[in-house]
Design an enzyme around this catalytic site. Sequence first.
Site, mmCIF file in Angstrom:
data_model
loop_
_atom_site.group_PDB
_atom_site.id
_atom_site.type_symbol
_atom_site.label_atom_id
_atom_site.label_comp_id
_atom_site.label_asym_id
_atom_site.label_seq_id
_atom_site.Cartn_x
_atom_site.Cartn_y
_atom_site.Cartn_z
ATOM 1 N N CYS A 9 34.426 49.825 25.995
ATOM 2 C CA CYS A 9 34.332 48.370 25.835
ATOM 3 C C CYS A 9 35.572 47.617 26.307
ATOM 4 O O CYS A 9 35.476 46.435 26.662
ATOM 5 C CB CYS A 9 34.048 48.020 24.370
ATOM 6 N N GLY A 11 37.478 48.508 28.916
ATOM 7 C CA GLY A 11 37.691 48.653 30.351
ATOM 8 C C GLY A 11 37.212 47.408 31.081
ATOM 9 O O GLY A 11 36.681 46.470 30.486
ATOM 10 N N MET A 13 34.677 46.917 33.178
ATOM 11 C CA MET A 13 33.251 46.665 33.083
ATOM 12 C C MET A 13 32.839 46.344 31.653
ATOM 13 O O MET A 13 31.962 45.513 31.413
ATOM 14 C CB MET A 13 32.463 47.870 33.592
ATOM 15 N N ASN A 111 24.452 53.372 40.720
ATOM 16 C CA ASN A 111 24.856 51.978 40.865
ATOM 17 C C ASN A 111 23.917 51.116 40.032
ATOM 18 O O ASN A 111 22.705 51.216 40.163
ATOM 19 C CB ASN A 111 24.825 51.548 42.332
ATOM 20 N N HIS A 142 35.706 50.032 48.884
ATOM 21 C CA HIS A 142 36.015 49.736 47.486
ATOM 22 C C HIS A 142 37.508 49.428 47.326
ATOM 23 O O HIS A 142 38.305 49.664 48.234
ATOM 24 C CB HIS A 142 35.631 50.905 46.576
ATOM 25 N N HIS A 143 37.842 48.956 46.150
ATOM 26 C CA HIS A 143 39.226 48.609 45.815
ATOM 27 C C HIS A 143 40.138 49.833 45.816
ATOM 28 O O HIS A 143 39.671 50.979 45.771
ATOM 29 C CB HIS A 143 39.271 47.930 44.439
ATOM 30 N N LYS A 146 39.941 52.836 43.009
ATOM 31 C CA LYS A 146 38.780 53.717 42.833
ATOM 32 C C LYS A 146 39.170 55.161 43.097
ATOM 33 O O LYS A 146 39.816 55.468 44.110
ATOM 34 C CB LYS A 146 37.639 53.291 43.750
#
Length: 251
Positions: A9, A11, A13, A111, A142-143, A146
């Site tokens: 929770c 993090g 996302m 995904n 991606h960033h 990752k």
Amino acid sequence: MINIILSGCNGRMGKVISSLAKDDPSVNIVCGFDINTEKNFDYPVYSDYEKFEGNANVIIDFSHPSNLENILNYGIKRNIAMVIATTGLSDDELNKVYEAAKKVPVFFSANMSLGVNLMVNLAKQATKLLYEKFDIEILEKHHNQKLDAPSGTALMLANAIKEEIDGETEFVFDRHSVRKKRDKKEIGISAIRGGNIVGEHTVIYAGCDEIVEITHKAASRDVFAVGALAAAKFLSGKGAGLYDMQDIINS
């Protein structure tokens, strides 16, 4: 109302999901699990799963592969449906997800974006029509934080494309070490890491004098959070089994 346990929770996302859930009257986050027990939203946060004794319909897991076995065991023990949204799972870890789905409802997708999963369908259709005269390459971006490369989404696309091809296919991740012409049976997969790119995926069909590209770009992490909440709603009340975004798209 669907009562949700949010694993991971605190993090990135987890925080996005928590924000969206506050404005959705059909869901309620009853507690969070995280190694960091800081309370950022109006629900209790635990580091030990056994400390929560309340009731929940669905667990959404956006934590870390090292936590997978803990969350699966907890979900099975409490008979709670699970949305496994953690990426970078090994084959062994995926097998544990599949085994858990024999006992409780489990939703798993590489995904959580509805758009990406629609892209999978489009790629399958394009492959049927174009493969004989077109080469297929997948490019993902991606960033720079990752950890896994190529992304789980790129592999999901590659496997979906492979299912539509009669005959042998080979995933090629690295071309610099071998000096030879591209083989027809190859599906090339390339990864770019940089900046704060949320996620971009392109399937390239390169033919003679024409190129067809199917691209999905995520502008924010909200798209994955929206998908995870949609999965939780879809899963509530379902029987034991393995579900994915195609089930939502086709429902």
